[in-house]
Design an enzyme around this catalytic site. Structure first.
Site, PDB file in Angstrom:
ATOM      1  N   ASP A  26      55.743  21.796  22.146  1.00  0.00           N
ATOM      2  CA  ASP A  26      55.746  23.076  21.434  1.00  0.00           C
ATOM      3  C   ASP A  26      54.452  23.401  20.705  1.00  0.00           C
ATOM      4  O   ASP A  26      54.114  24.564  20.507  1.00  0.00           O
ATOM      5  CB  ASP A  26      56.907  23.111  20.420  1.00  0.00           C
ATOM      6  CG  ASP A  26      56.894  21.929  19.456  1.00  0.00           C
ATOM      7  OD1 ASP A  26      55.959  21.102  19.544  1.00  0.00           O
ATOM      8  OD2 ASP A  26      57.811  21.821  18.617  1.00  0.00           O
ATOM      9  N   HIS A  27      53.689  22.376  20.300  1.00  0.00           N
ATOM     10  CA  HIS A  27      52.526  22.642  19.443  1.00  0.00           C
ATOM     11  C   HIS A  27      51.265  23.044  20.205  1.00  0.00           C
ATOM     12  O   HIS A  27      50.317  23.527  19.608  1.00  0.00           O
ATOM     13  CB  HIS A  27      52.204  21.402  18.599  1.00  0.00           C
ATOM     14  CG  HIS A  27      53.049  21.292  17.369  1.00  0.00           C
ATOM     15  ND1 HIS A  27      54.422  21.201  17.413  1.00  0.00           N
ATOM     16  CD2 HIS A  27      52.721  21.273  16.052  1.00  0.00           C
ATOM     17  CE1 HIS A  27      54.896  21.127  16.175  1.00  0.00           C
ATOM     18  NE2 HIS A  27      53.878  21.173  15.334  1.00  0.00           N
ATOM     19  N   ASP A  81      57.061  15.052  12.631  1.00  0.00           N
ATOM     20  CA  ASP A  81      56.633  16.390  12.223  1.00  0.00           C
ATOM     21  C   ASP A  81      57.253  16.662  10.856  1.00  0.00           C
ATOM     22  O   ASP A  81      58.412  16.304  10.624  1.00  0.00           O
ATOM     23  CB  ASP A  81      57.127  17.434  13.228  1.00  0.00           C
ATOM     24  CG  ASP A  81      56.546  18.798  12.930  1.00  0.00           C
ATOM     25  OD1 ASP A  81      55.517  19.152  13.527  1.00  0.00           O
ATOM     26  OD2 ASP A  81      57.124  19.511  12.078  1.00  0.00           O
ATOM     27  N   SER A 138      48.240  12.696   5.028  1.00  0.00           N
ATOM     28  CA  SER A 138      49.050  12.576   6.237  1.00  0.00           C
ATOM     29  C   SER A 138      49.233  11.110   6.616  1.00  0.00           C
ATOM     30  O   SER A 138      48.329  10.295   6.436  1.00  0.00           O
ATOM     31  CB  SER A 138      48.357  13.336   7.375  1.00  0.00           C
ATOM     32  OG  SER A 138      48.617  12.710   8.597  1.00  0.00           O
ATOM     33  N   ARG A 191      54.620  27.866   6.125  1.00  0.00           N
ATOM     34  CA  ARG A 191      53.363  27.523   5.440  1.00  0.00           C
ATOM     35  C   ARG A 191      52.411  28.697   5.472  1.00  0.00           C
ATOM     36  O   ARG A 191      52.342  29.415   6.475  1.00  0.00           O
ATOM     37  CB  ARG A 191      52.702  26.325   6.106  1.00  0.00           C
ATOM     38  CG  ARG A 191      53.514  25.103   5.877  1.00  0.00           C
ATOM     39  CD  ARG A 191      52.740  23.814   6.015  1.00  0.00           C
ATOM     40  NE  ARG A 191      53.606  22.767   5.488  1.00  0.00           N
ATOM     41  CZ  ARG A 191      53.649  21.525   5.933  1.00  0.00           C
ATOM     42  NH1 ARG A 191      52.847  21.137   6.879  1.00  0.00           N
ATOM     43  NH2 ARG A 191      54.467  20.660   5.397  1.00  0.00           N
ATOM     44  N   ARG A 208      49.389   9.767   9.469  1.00  0.00           N
ATOM     45  CA  ARG A 208      49.095   9.443  10.863  1.00  0.00           C
ATOM     46  C   ARG A 208      48.394   8.084  11.013  1.00  0.00           C
ATOM     47  O   ARG A 208      47.520   7.715  10.243  1.00  0.00           O
ATOM     48  CB  ARG A 208      48.331  10.565  11.551  1.00  0.00           C
ATOM     49  CG  ARG A 208      46.996  10.877  11.004  1.00  0.00           C
ATOM     50  CD  ARG A 208      46.349  11.981  11.843  1.00  0.00           C
ATOM     51  NE  ARG A 208      45.114  12.401  11.232  1.00  0.00           N
ATOM     52  CZ  ARG A 208      45.041  13.287  10.251  1.00  0.00           C
ATOM     53  NH1 ARG A 208      46.127  13.826   9.777  1.00  0.00           N
ATOM     54  NH2 ARG A 208      43.869  13.618   9.744  1.00  0.00           N
TER      55      ARG A 208
HETATM   56  S1  SF4 Z   1      56.579  24.726  11.140  1.00  0.00           S
HETATM   57 FE1  SF4 Z   1      55.697  23.274  12.539  1.00  0.00          FE
HETATM   58  S2  SF4 Z   1      57.280  22.899  14.086  1.00  0.00           S
HETATM   59 FE2  SF4 Z   1      57.831  24.783  12.996  1.00  0.00          FE
HETATM   60  S3  SF4 Z   1      56.999  26.420  14.250  1.00  0.00           S
HETATM   61 FE3  SF4 Z   1      55.524  25.933  12.647  1.00  0.00          FE
HETATM   62  S4  SF4 Z   1      54.140  24.450  13.586  1.00  0.00           S
HETATM   63 FE4  SF4 Z   1      55.988  24.538  14.849  1.00  0.00          FE
END
Ligand code: SF4
Length: 753
Positions: free
Chosen positions: A95-96, A160, A643, A448, A645
């Site tokens: 998806d990303h 995520d 993060s 965000r 990671r």
């Molecule tokens: S918050 Fe993260 S997982 Fe959800 S749509 Fe945005 S980038 Fe994709």
């Protein structure tokens, strides 16, 4: 998905007894969150585990979800573990990596071409190791998880930060780094600091323009982006029960924006309806069977201050729609105060683009409420003033919304339906007409809104609101418009007022989809070949790190003495380097390039001990590695924060760094270093940081009797030949010492296969 239903049956079979045992040890009624946590302890039931200690606790999670960007290194590591299959239900979601530009079809075509090798790799690994694979276009990880995998009382981790979305269906679901996912998939315990508990009591009922999104926008304003740190938020009360399951998902999703570990709701009728509507009557029946356990104990919600560390109360009947931003999700404005704020603060009032959807807000209910506003453009003869995009969260939602005419409603007002993927939410947005980074405003129903998050333009003022408010603003084209009180001038010059949005919780004709985009793993994956081209610059199979040589580490040279803040972003920068997340050698070229050298106050300029020249950190590291010289990194306070990671630990290890010695560590990074077979050490006396000189040779002594709680010794030989020694501490337990000796935690797992 028999694998899942069997797992859920097992979780539910054990749940009542585990909770009863926990209750008797804790000696008081339990919150719902505590029930989930205590029923998932890795080592089962032990008195000391039940203390609300500030200690780290090992959990056995029920499932793992990974998105395509973070799954790459996680799965490369999993391959290293040498296991035939994953130990628990796991999925990968593409998806990303899909960039939004022209609309779903064209964007998907381009993304498939550009990311062919990454998708091919993820698909082959998933097939081989028993991992469910959701193809590009199938949807956004969290929406797909909510529709297919989340279940009340379960515990999951995902690579995520918005994994927390599954709290809407009564899970404790937590965002983690790839190394944690590997632990869980290989059957190891997953560790978490036992959280604090924040209770949010919801009374009243949503009405008019107010939606579930406004609950979390309000909570973000109260708690700020840091207020949830180290805590799990549990929502309860009559208001909570009145919310739809997907509305609960929205609230939990954006809990990531207050820094919460996760958020959750106790099981209720809305979850039952959602499970049945998404084809999981079997799970709904199982949950019904233990429903009295899938909520807090009697008395907890009546006297929440006795059981939660902090309690907040919100009356939904009085809650106003909110618009949060710009540049931070906790700058919360009730809509009645927003127009004045726009004028006073000088935010650009003209709205350029409204964007709805994403994993946060793309439920059927969200889309019907937004469509009921969009429809009024035609009915009231309004000309739409801003660009408008719609991001469905999954193919199932998209297909159903198309069947029911919702997408057509959006398209009639000029809306562009984007691929079922992250797109503009993660900055994968090739926005038109943005040359010169103009000052402008956009409003989204995402989560965000930090500077540059959506389009890379630091001057874009990003605001966050519900999909219906975004749609109303798009019709107005003006951020000072308040749909609750203001009128718009239509094409006939008349003043018209928008009616309140009307939503439908779940599709009356049921969800539908032709091809959900799911690919099941092979029954026997032993003959499946992992697809990694030898000349790929984006993917590289890992080689095991070498085992400890069995002696003290002598003759190390300093790679860098980092000064001040050194986050995982300083150690492994993001931005353009994201492209190389699956290629350790290539991404290692950014190692520590953001760290400040204590000797010259510069970034990415350190002395090469072989030549005396100042060069980029990765160049010096590679030169030392090539000449067989081990190196050491010295750091300041809270080294490795940010993060989680694992690249920040793997890259230095790959470049020949043997030890990281700091004043203090961010804990997750310290653990990541240990997992990769590094020595993670702290100065016994933080002032000893100043003793280390640029040209020193460093010996780490005491390793042949390396033991928990026993300090090691660092010997410095300065350029003038003088020497000095001092103690350095570590927090290795017996198992972690074995990781160090074997070269990495994965080396041990592989040896056990
Ligand atoms: S918050 Fe993260 S997982 Fe959800 S749509 Fe945005 S980038 Fe994709």
């Amino acid at each position: 998905m028999a694998f899942d239903i069997d797992m859920i049956k097992a979780v539910y079979a054990a749940f009542p007894d585990r909770v009863a045992a926990a209750r008797s040890i804790v000696g008081r009624p339990l919150t719902f969150t505590e029930k989930i946590l205590y029923s998932h302890l890795y080592d089962g039931l032990a008195t000391e585990k039940y203390e609300r200690a500030k200690s780290y606790v090992d959990f056995r999670v029920d499932r793992v979800a990974m998105q395509d960007a973070t799954a790459q290194m996680a799965l490369l590591q999993f391959v290293q573990a040498g296991k035939a299959r994953v130990d628990l239900p796991s999925t990968v979601h593409c998806d990303h990596l899909i960039q939004a530009e022209d609309g779903a079809d064209a964007d998907m075509k381009r993304a498939l071409e550009e990311n062919k090798e990454v998708f091919g790799f993820l698909e082959s690994v998933s097939k081989k190791y028993g991992i469910g694979f959701w193809k590009p276009g199938a949807g956004i990880i969290h929406q797909v998880v909510l529709e297919n995998y989340a279940f009340p009382g379960g515990m999951m981790i995902g690579t995520d930060s918005h994994t927390v979305n599954a709290g809407g269906l009564g899970m404790v679901a937590i965002g983690v780094g790839g190394a944690d996912a590997v632990d869980a998939m290989t059957g190891l315990a997953w560790e978490l600091k036992f959280p604090k508990l924040i209770g949010v009591k919801l009374t009243g009922k949503l009405n008019g323009w107010t939606s579930a999104k406004d609950v979390i926008l309000k909570v973000a304003g109260i708690l700020t982006v840091k207020g949830g740190t180290g805590a799990i938020v549990e929502y309860f009360g009559p208001g909570a029960e009145s919310l739809s399951c997907t509305g609960k998902g929205t609230i939990c999703n954006m809990g990531a924006e207050i820094g919460a570990t996760t958020s959750t709701f106790a099981y209720d009728a809305s979850m039952d309806r959602y499970l049945r509507s998404t084809g999981r009557a079997d799970v709904a029946d199982l949950a019904q069977g233990i429903s009295q356990h899938l909520t807090a104990d009697a008395g907890v919600y009546d006297a929440p201050e006795k059981y939660f560390d902090q309690v907040i109360e919100i009356n939904l009947s009085e809650l106003e729609p909110h618009i949060n931003g710009p540049f931070t999700p906790d700058l919360a404005w009730p809509i009645s105060q927003f127009a004045a704020a726009v004028r006073e603060k000088g935010y650009p009032a003209k709205l350029e683009v409204g964007l709805i959807g994403s994993c946060t807000n793309s439920s059927y209910e969200d889309l019907t409420r937004a469509a009921s506003v969009a429809r009024q453009a035609g009915e009231k003869n309004l000309k739409v003033k801003s660009e408008f995009t719609i991001t469905p969260g999954s193919e199932q939602v998209r297909y159903t919304a198309e069947r029911d005419g919702l997408l057509a409603t959006f398209e009639e007002i000029g809306g562009v339906v984007l691929a079922n993927a992250c797109g503009p939410c993660i900055g994968q947005w090739k926005r038109h007409n943005q040359a010169g980074n103009p000052k402008n405003s956009i409003i989204t129903s995402f989560n965000r809104n930090f500077a540059k998050r959506n389009d890379g333009n630091p001057n874009t003022h990003g605001f966050v609101a519900s999909p219906e408010i975004v749609t109303a603003m798009t019709l107005a084209g003006d951020l000072t418009f308040n749909p609750l009180t203001d009128t718009l001038t239509n094409e006939d010059g008349k003043q018209v007022k928008l009616d309140e949005p009307q939503g439908i919780e779940l599709p009356p004709r049921g969800f539908d989809v032709e091809d959900p985009g799911y690919q099941a793993p092979a029954q026997d994956g032993s003959s499946v070949v992992i697809k990694v081209a030898p000349d790929s610059d984006r993917l590289q199979l890992l080689s095991p790190f070498p085992a400890w040589e069995g002696t003290d580490l002598k003759g190390l040279k300093l790679l860098i003495k980092a000064k001040g803040k050194c986050t995982t972003d300083h150690i492994s920068m993001a931005g353009p380097w994201l492209r190389f997340r699956g290629h350790l050698d290539n991404i290692a070229n950014n190692t520590l390039t953001g760290a400040i050298n204590a000797y010259n106050d510069k970034a990415d300029a350190v002395k090469n001990p072989l030549t005396g020249e100042y060069q980029p950190v990765p160049v010096v590291a590679r030169a030392m590695k090539a000449s067989g010289l081990g190196s050491i990194v010295v750091g300041d306070e809270n080294y490795g924060e940010g993060s989680s990671r694992e690249h920040a630990a793997m890259q230095p290890r790959h470049l020949g760094v043997r030890a990281v010695l700091v004043r203090s560590f961010a804990r997750i990074h310290e653990t990541n270093l240990k997992k990769q077979g590094m020595l993670a050490l702290t100065f016994a006396n933080p002032a000893d940081y100043d003793r280390i000189q640029e040209d020193d040779t460093l010996d780490i002594l005491g390793l042949t009797s390396f033991a928990p709680g026993k300090p090691l010794t660092l010997q410095l030989t300065h350029a003038d030949g003088s020497t000095e020694q001092f103690a350095v501490n570590h927090t290795y337990n017996a198992q972690q010492i074995e990781w160090f000796k074997a070269g990495s935690a994965l080396n041990i797992i592989r040896a056990q296969q």
